[in-house]
Motif scaffolding. Structure first.
Motif, PDB file in Angstrom:
ATOM      1  N   ARG A  30       0.874  -1.186   0.000  1.00 56.86           N
ATOM      2  CA  ARG A  30       0.000   0.000   0.000  1.00 56.86           C
ATOM      3  C   ARG A  30       0.897   1.218   0.000  1.00 56.86           C
ATOM      4  NH1 ARG A  30      -3.604  -2.781   3.388  1.00 56.86           N
ATOM      5  NH2 ARG A  30      -2.671  -2.059   5.343  1.00 56.86           N
ATOM      6  N   THR A  31       0.396   2.353  -0.451  1.00 61.41           N
ATOM      7  CA  THR A  31       1.211   3.562  -0.393  1.00 61.41           C
ATOM      8  C   THR A  31       0.325   4.805  -0.441  1.00 61.41           C
ATOM      9  OG1 THR A  31       3.098   4.706  -1.372  1.00 61.41           O
ATOM     10  CG2 THR A  31       1.611   3.597  -2.913  1.00 61.41           C
ATOM     11  N   ARG A  32       0.715   5.826   0.321  1.00 64.00           N
ATOM     12  CA  ARG A  32       0.043   7.139   0.224  1.00 64.00           C
ATOM     13  C   ARG A  32       1.086   8.191   0.552  1.00 64.00           C
ATOM     14  NH1 ARG A  32      -1.431   9.079   5.442  1.00 64.00           N
ATOM     15  NH2 ARG A  32      -0.992   7.436   6.966  1.00 64.00           N
ATOM     16  N   SER A  33       0.916   9.359  -0.051  1.00 63.24           N
ATOM     17  CA  SER A  33       1.904  10.403   0.221  1.00 63.24           C
ATOM     18  C   SER A  33       1.188  11.703   0.526  1.00 63.24           C
ATOM     19  CB  SER A  33       2.825  10.567  -0.980  1.00 63.24           C
ATOM     20  OG  SER A  33       2.081  11.051  -2.072  1.00 63.24           O
ATOM     21  N   SER A  34       1.838  12.534   1.338  1.00 62.46           N
ATOM     22  CA  SER A  34       1.309  13.877   1.543  1.00 62.46           C
ATOM     23  C   SER A  34       2.509  14.803   1.712  1.00 62.46           C
ATOM     24  CB  SER A  34       0.369  13.920   2.751  1.00 62.46           C
ATOM     25  OG  SER A  34       1.083  13.949   3.942  1.00 62.46           O
ATOM     26  N   ASN A  36       5.832  16.166   1.799  1.00 63.77           N
ATOM     27  CA  ASN A  36       7.213  15.695   1.806  1.00 63.77           C
ATOM     28  C   ASN A  36       7.383  14.343   2.476  1.00 63.77           C
ATOM     29  OD1 ASN A  36       8.141  17.858   0.397  1.00 63.77           O
ATOM     30  ND2 ASN A  36       8.580  19.093   2.225  1.00 63.77           N
ATOM     31  N   ILE A  37       6.273  13.599   2.585  1.00 62.43           N
ATOM     32  CA  ILE A  37       6.387  12.286   3.238  1.00 62.43           C
ATOM     33  C   ILE A  37       5.547  11.231   2.499  1.00 62.43           C
ATOM     34  CG2 ILE A  37       4.565  12.808   4.928  1.00 62.43           C
ATOM     35  CD1 ILE A  37       6.502  11.323   6.980  1.00 62.43           C
ATOM     36  N   VAL A  38       6.104  10.056   2.388  1.00 60.29           N
ATOM     37  CA  VAL A  38       5.386   8.930   1.763  1.00 60.29           C
ATOM     38  C   VAL A  38       5.318   7.798   2.790  1.00 60.29           C
ATOM     39  CG1 VAL A  38       5.324   7.301  -0.171  1.00 60.29           C
ATOM     40  CG2 VAL A  38       6.385   9.547  -0.486  1.00 60.29           C
ATOM     41  N   PHE A  39       4.111   7.311   3.031  1.00 59.35           N
ATOM     42  CA  PHE A  39       3.942   6.133   3.892  1.00 59.35           C
ATOM     43  C   PHE A  39       3.670   4.941   2.989  1.00 59.35           C
ATOM     44  CE2 PHE A  39       2.472   9.598   6.675  1.00 59.35           C
ATOM     45  CZ  PHE A  39       3.279   9.368   7.777  1.00 59.35           C
ATOM     46  N   THR A  40       4.525   3.950   3.062  1.00 61.50           N
ATOM     47  CA  THR A  40       4.238   2.746   2.283  1.00 61.50           C
ATOM     48  C   THR A  40       4.221   1.557   3.226  1.00 61.50           C
ATOM     49  OG1 THR A  40       6.508   2.139   1.866  1.00 61.50           O
ATOM     50  CG2 THR A  40       5.520   3.620   0.284  1.00 61.50           C
ATOM     51  N   ILE A  41       3.544   0.524   2.771  1.00 63.16           N
ATOM     52  CA  ILE A  41       3.618  -0.762   3.469  1.00 63.16           C
ATOM     53  C   ILE A  41       4.377  -1.686   2.540  1.00 63.16           C
ATOM     54  CG2 ILE A  41       2.304  -2.680   4.450  1.00 63.16           C
ATOM     55  CD1 ILE A  41       1.669  -0.234   6.022  1.00 63.16           C
ATOM     56  N   LEU A  42       5.468  -2.220   3.051  1.00 64.70           N
ATOM     57  CA  LEU A  42       6.276  -3.156   2.278  1.00 64.70           C
ATOM     58  C   LEU A  42       5.822  -4.575   2.611  1.00 64.70           C
ATOM     59  CD1 LEU A  42       8.901  -3.337   0.442  1.00 64.70           C
ATOM     60  CD2 LEU A  42      10.094  -3.946   2.563  1.00 64.70           C
ATOM     61  N   ILE A  71       1.310   0.527  -6.191  1.00 63.55           N
ATOM     62  CA  ILE A  71       1.353  -0.744  -5.450  1.00 63.55           C
ATOM     63  C   ILE A  71       1.821  -1.881  -6.356  1.00 63.55           C
ATOM     64  CG2 ILE A  71      -0.402  -0.089  -3.738  1.00 63.55           C
ATOM     65  CD1 ILE A  71      -2.331  -2.000  -5.296  1.00 63.55           C
ATOM     66  N   GLU A  72       2.439  -2.853  -5.731  1.00 62.88           N
ATOM     67  CA  GLU A  72       3.012  -4.058  -6.352  1.00 62.88           C
ATOM     68  C   GLU A  72       4.315  -3.785  -7.099  1.00 62.88           C
ATOM     69  OE1 GLU A  72       2.254  -7.098  -5.507  1.00 62.88           O
ATOM     70  OE2 GLU A  72       0.688  -6.267  -4.228  1.00 62.88           O
ATOM     71  N   SER A  73       4.817  -2.539  -7.056  1.00 62.65           N
ATOM     72  CA  SER A  73       6.164  -2.298  -7.581  1.00 62.65           C
ATOM     73  C   SER A  73       7.146  -3.070  -6.707  1.00 62.65           C
ATOM     74  CB  SER A  73       6.497  -0.808  -7.513  1.00 62.65           C
ATOM     75  OG  SER A  73       5.619  -0.092  -8.345  1.00 62.65           O
ATOM     76  N   SER A  74       8.244  -3.515  -7.312  1.00 60.41           N
ATOM     77  CA  SER A  74       9.266  -4.234  -6.539  1.00 60.41           C
ATOM     78  C   SER A  74      10.387  -3.274  -6.170  1.00 60.41           C
ATOM     79  CB  SER A  74       9.800  -5.418  -7.346  1.00 60.41           C
ATOM     80  OG  SER A  74      10.062  -5.020  -8.682  1.00 60.41           O
ATOM     81  N   ALA A 104       5.550  -0.807 -11.094  1.00 61.73           N
ATOM     82  CA  ALA A 104       4.380  -1.585 -11.536  1.00 61.73           C
ATOM     83  C   ALA A 104       3.395  -0.692 -12.284  1.00 61.73           C
ATOM     84  CB  ALA A 104       3.695  -2.202 -10.326  1.00 61.73           C
ATOM     85  N   GLU A 105       2.691  -1.297 -13.230  1.00 61.63           N
ATOM     86  CA  GLU A 105       1.545  -0.630 -13.856  1.00 61.63           C
ATOM     87  C   GLU A 105       0.394  -0.629 -12.848  1.00 61.63           C
ATOM     88  OE1 GLU A 105       0.621  -2.383 -17.647  1.00 61.63           O
ATOM     89  OE2 GLU A 105       2.752  -2.649 -18.098  1.00 61.63           O
TER      90      GLU A 105
END
Ligand code: 4AD
Ligand code: MG
Length: 436
Positions: A30-34, A36-42, A71-74, A104-105
């Motif tokens: 998952r990923t969201r940004s606001s 200057n910060i990006v929160f992702t779940i790896l 999402i799903e990018s490696s 990922a597309e």
């Protein structure tokens, strides 16, 4: 990134890596940004971890990559592990390098999609937490079956998948063009196993099995895996005991290795623990009808097979799997012998799982009476000539013997508590589906 050693997410979630700088690789769950910060779940094979990517903590180009990553990018991430109560799992990675392996597309799977859509996207849906958990458990179950038989003195013996005749009734055979002739896909390993026990005595196997099942139920696949055993010098009672021990051993192995996956699937671990230590009852078909009549007021004519709904109602009276023996001989496969004590019934059994999962094991003692088997095969319209080799097994030093088959996906579905057998196999084949 200079790092050559990779940390797995589960190691971080133990807390032992807190404060360390380390490298991880996996996929963006998952990923969201606001700003200057990006929160992702790896995500990796072992779990998921929050990764926080702050502008200034890593090269600008890498921050821009992180912002546009779908999402799903490696990715490969470098960073420092921090304890953070707000993060799922209690830890997060503060990222100092964000190295994209492949952008990922847009991923076709979003939330709340229909089961049919997910089956069309099976090649991608395998990445879901649900299927990840199911296939870890399936791997334990398959390993446990090999271990159980090998530790108990059985040899693994393989049979052909292309077989010229039926074992379990002609109506569910899959026909295959075989050069200019026709043959069939295996419905069971059994007939060939019966030849091999005269050499190896106790044998087992697990392999793909095929049934052209026209029924669209949550229990039937056209291609499934069956784990079978066959033993020389064994009778019906012996093999029902082996089946009970096998199922308990499988349960214990899953409880030993897969508590986390059972939790993810919402399965009741205490209930499975209790079952793994319980005695499984044995009743006869006739007693099963009695229970249905007395406790449920359900009248089933003696001689009729139990339908799945009737099996389910019967199993409401049990918390563990139950062995049901002595089904009416008329409805049984040609190789199941009559019980000398009650010849209108066969020396056969099914093991039924509780909570609506139905028959997980089917087996029997084997008939040694060539004339009786011929008569029954003829009645089914079979060519007796095709079975001559099988009758030879009764001509040269025949011995009492018995065996059974366990439906791997039925057991996986039951232990995982999933509602459809299709999720217990990688790429399900049913009457309506044979893709992808
Ligand atoms: O009861 P079945 O038909 O037994 C046999 O084939 C015997 N020849 C086995 C033996 O004695 N060696 O099948 C065994 C088990 C069933 O109890 C069920 O768990 C599973 O295989 N099974 C299926 N699982 C998924 N989809 C299907 N279409 C299945 N048909 C049977
Ligand atoms: Mg059966």
């Amino acid at each position: 990134m200079p790092q050559t050693s990779w940390t797995k997410i589960e190691e971080i979630l133990t807390g032992k890596k807190t404060g360390k700088t380390l490298s991880l690789r996996g996929w963006i769950h998952r990923t969201r940004s606001s700003g200057n910060i990006v929160f992702t779940i790896l995500r990796d094979v072992t779990g998921t971890l929050q990764a926080t990517i702050k502008k200034g903590n890593l090269p600008d180009k890498e921050f821009e990559d992180a912002k546009k990553t779908l999402i799903e990018s490696s990715v490969e991430l470098n960073g420092v592990v921090k304890e953070d109560k707000r993060a799922p799992g209690g830890y997060e990675l503060q990222v100092t390098n964000f190295n994209i392996i492949e952008f990922a597309e847009p991923f076709p799977i979003a939330k709340d999609q229909s089961p049919e859509f997910l089956l069309d996207q099976r090649h991608l849906w395998l990445r879901s937490q649900k299927l990840n958990s199911v296939f870890k458990i399936r791997s334990t179950i398959v390993g446990a079956i090999h271990q159980f038989f090998r530790e108990n003195g059985y040899y693994e013996f393989d049979a052909p998948v292309l077989q010229p005749s039926q074992c379990e009734g002609g109506s569910t055979l899959f026909e295959v063009k075989y050069y200019d002739k026709k043959t069939y896909l295996s419905q069971s390993w059994q007939l060939y196993a019966e030849a091999a026990i005269f050499s190896l005595e106790k044998i087992y196997n697990m392999g793909p099995t095929f049934r052209a099942e026209k029924s669209k139920t949550s229990r039937h696949l056209s291609e499934f895996w069956m784990a079978e055993m066959e033993g020389a010098w064994m009778d019906l009672h012996d093999v029902t005991e082996v089946a009970k021990e096998e199922v308990k051993f499988i349960l214990k192995e899953v409880l030993k290795h897969n508590k986390r996956e059972l939790e993810i699937l919402g399965q009741d671990i205490k209930k499975l623990e209790k079952i793994s230590k319980s005695k499984f009852p044995t009743i006869t078909y006739t007693e099963a009808l009695k229970i249905l009549k007395e406790k449920e007021n359900k009248d089933i004519t003696w001689g009729k097979d139990l339908r799945t709904t009737e099996e389910d109602i019967l199993m409401e009276h049990f918390e563990t799997p139950v062995v049901v023996t002595n089904y009416p001989i008329e409805i049984m496969a040609f190789y199941k012998p009559p019980d000398p004590k009650d010849p209108k019934t066969a020396l056969c059994f099914d093991m039924l799982a509780p909570e609506g999962y139905g028959e997980i094991v089917g087996g029997s003692q084997r008939s040694l009476d060539i004339e009786n088997m011929k008569k029954r095969l003829k009645a089914q319209g079979e060519k007796i000539k095709n079975y001559d080799w099988y009758f030879d097994l009764r001509r040269y030093g025949s011995v009492p013997h018995a065996g059974y088959g366990l439906g791997v996906e039925r057991v996986v579905a039951w232990i995982c508590g999933i509602d459809n057998i299709k999720d217990a196999i990688s790429f399900p084949r049913t009457v309506l589906r044979f893709r992808p």
